[in-house]
Write an enzyme that holds these catalytic residues in place. Structure first.
Site, PDB file in Angstrom:
ATOM      1  NE  ARG A  90      -3.989   0.152   1.721  1.00 27.41           N
ATOM      2  CZ  ARG A  90      -4.941   0.663   2.507  1.00 27.41           C
ATOM      3  NH1 ARG A  90      -5.133   0.164   3.726  1.00 27.41           N
ATOM      4  NH2 ARG A  90      -5.706   1.661   2.092  1.00 27.41           N
ATOM      5  CD  GLN A 205     -12.304   2.428   5.069  1.00 24.43           C
ATOM      6  OE1 GLN A 205     -13.263   3.048   4.579  1.00 24.43           O
ATOM      7  NE2 GLN A 205     -11.162   2.296   4.442  1.00 24.43           N
ATOM      8  CG  ASP A 246      -3.762   6.784   6.241  1.00 23.03           C
ATOM      9  OD1 ASP A 246      -4.809   7.441   6.377  1.00 23.03           O
ATOM     10  OD2 ASP A 246      -3.691   5.552   6.408  1.00 23.03           O
ATOM     11  CG  ASN A 256      -7.405  10.547   7.653  1.00 22.39           C
ATOM     12  OD1 ASN A 256      -6.833   9.512   7.985  1.00 22.39           O
ATOM     13  ND2 ASN A 256      -8.636  10.813   8.036  1.00 22.39           N
ATOM     14  CE  LYS A 257      -9.558   5.478   3.706  1.00 22.85           C
ATOM     15  NZ  LYS A 257      -8.899   4.730   2.601  1.00 22.85           N
TER      16      LYS A 257
HETATM   17  O1  MRU Z   1      -7.682   2.686   3.822  1.00 19.21           O
HETATM   18  P1  MRU Z   1      -7.580   2.527   5.305  1.00 19.21           P
HETATM   19  O2  MRU Z   1      -8.776   1.896   5.939  1.00 19.21           O
HETATM   20  O3  MRU Z   1      -6.286   1.841   5.708  1.00 19.21           O
HETATM   21  O4  MRU Z   1      -7.509   4.015   5.821  1.00 19.21           O
HETATM   22  C1  MRU Z   1      -7.421   4.291   7.190  1.00 19.21           C
HETATM   23  C2  MRU Z   1      -7.448   5.726   7.496  1.00 19.21           C
HETATM   24  O5  MRU Z   1      -7.504   6.576   6.642  1.00 19.21           O
HETATM   25  C3  MRU Z   1      -7.296   6.112   8.928  1.00 19.21           C
HETATM   26  O6  MRU Z   1      -8.047   7.251   9.227  1.00 19.21           O
HETATM   27  C4  MRU Z   1      -5.817   6.390   9.151  1.00 19.21           C
HETATM   28  O7  MRU Z   1      -5.060   5.244   8.851  1.00 19.21           O
HETATM   29  C5  MRU Z   1      -5.512   6.823  10.501  1.00 19.21           C
HETATM   30  S1  MRU Z   1      -5.621   5.414  11.507  1.00 19.21           S
HETATM   31  C6  MRU Z   1      -5.199   5.457  12.982  1.00 19.21           C
END
Ligand code: MRU
Length: 366
Positions: A90, A205, A246, A256-257
């Site tokens: 990833r 999520q 992230d 972030n997401k």
């Molecule tokens: O694609 P994902 O589910 O791995 O994305 C996760 C996120 O964006 C979280 O908000 C991020 O990792 C912070 S987690 C503590």
């Protein structure tokens, strides 16, 4: 955290010492299934297919993936190959590279015969460090929720409302979570906290994981469509936003997401504080401008064109929600510029999202 009274982490060494076990998060919220990872390929698959996800948990899984790889072949060449295999799973969360670098640091320069034991030990330390870091983030962030509650109470409110996006709870880490750690600490301290949970399309999520864990812990929450936050903020129904990240740059830009940026814009327009909770391994000190420099994951468009859920008979089904032939796009993350972020909640305290702010807490990187 606990599930029905049983303390549970998201990743743990198997009792026979030959594997690690994880919760298969693709089966949540409807089914709780654990999976055994025995090989490098198992660990890489778990990250890539999102059986585990969330920046800190991706890092911890990669660390254990290196330990599984060392068990099969502890040579320098095999470790380099394993590093590359895991690193390619990833692209956006920097914790992946951080954990892999930590493992190489621990294993480089020691005899091959010692590497398996050292790899398991360092992976376990990375997992334990994540728990301690997130607990400290929880303590620091809970003070902000307490202050917001004091203000809300003075206005006659009966609860303090936190909005969060995606899942940055304990399922995204080894334990506690980042954005949700302050919520858990505040709730456990008796503060009447309520969480607005963005559903977080396309993979949901928020609806499937954040709601699942808040529900396990008994924290009052409401799942909302991703487009609802601005409306709630305009009507004074959000006291503060807390999200995870992230990758955060040395200038304080926050990746972030996907959809986080829009929430930050709405928060700015409505004077709602917008905080980002982050463990220090999520800071990428090599990157300045997040928009230009952070690689944004583009995922399979079927995540956008289809949705999975439980039908009335309790069966898990996937359905198509777009017309045949309509193209779709699926960017996984976006970048919120530092100017939209009220503060960064770290294990060392809360600081402004700026180079100066980060330097006050992390002078060794300044
Ligand atoms: O694609 P994902 O589910 O791995 O994305 C996760 C996120 O964006 C979280 O908000 C991020 O990792 C912070 S987690 C503590």
């Amino acid at each position: 955290m606990k599930i029905n009274g049983t303390p549970t982490r998201t990743i743990w060494p198997a009792a026979d010492g030959q594997a690690v076990e994880i919760i298969d998060q693709t089966r949540l919220p409807h089914e709780f299934v654990t999976v055994r990872l025995e090989t490098l390929a198992d660990a890489a698959h778990a990250i890539k297919a999102m059986l585990v996800r969330g920046a800190p948990l991706i890092g911890a899984t990669a660390a254990y993936g290196m330990a599984l790889a060392a068990k099969a072949n502890p040579s320098d060449l095999a470790l380099t190959v394993s590093y590359n295999v895991l690193h390619s799973t990833r692209p956006t969360a920097i914790n992946l590279k951080w954990a892999l670098d930590e493992m190489i640091k621990a294993l480089g320069g020691i005899p091959e015969s010692d590497r398996v034991a050292v790899a398991w030990q360092r992976a376990a330390e990375i997992a334990d460090e994540d728990v301690a870091i997130n607990s400290a983030i929880g303590d620091n962030g809970a003070k902000l929720i307490k202050a917001a509650w004091d203000q809300a109470k003075a206005r006659g409110a009966t609860q303090v409302n936190v909005l969060t996006h995606c899942n940055a709870g304990w399922l995204a880490t080894v334990d506690w979570g980042t954005a949700l750690a302050p919520v858990y600490k505040a709730f456990d301290a008796g503060i009447p906290v309520h969480v607005w949970v963005d559903e977080t399309r396309p993979r949901n999520q928020g609806a499937s994981l954040t709601a699942r864990e808040l529900n396990w812990h008994g924290v009052p929450h409401t799942v909302i469509a991703d487009n609802t936050g601005g409306h709630l903020m305009q009507h004074g129904m959000v006291d503060l936003c807390i999200v995870g990240t992230d990758r955060t740059t040395r200038l304080g830009d926050v990746c972030n997401k996907i959809g986080t940026y829009l929430k930050a814009l709405a928060a700015k327009d409505n004077n709602v504080p917008f905080y980002v909770a982050l463990p220090s391994p999520t800071i990428d000190w090599t990157v300045a401008d997040g928009v230009k420099e952070i690689p944004i994951e583009e995922r399979d468009v079927t995540e956008q064109t289809h949705m999975t859920g439980k039908n009335a008979d309790g069966a898990i089904v996937t359905v198509q929600v777009t017309p045949d032939g309509s193209p779709a796009g699926n960017w996984g993350f976006d970048v919120t510029p530092a100017r939209l972020v009220t503060g960064l909640i770290t294990e060392r305290g809360v600081c402004p999202a700026s180079p100066e702010g980060l330097a006050t807490l992390f002078p060794e990187h300044a």
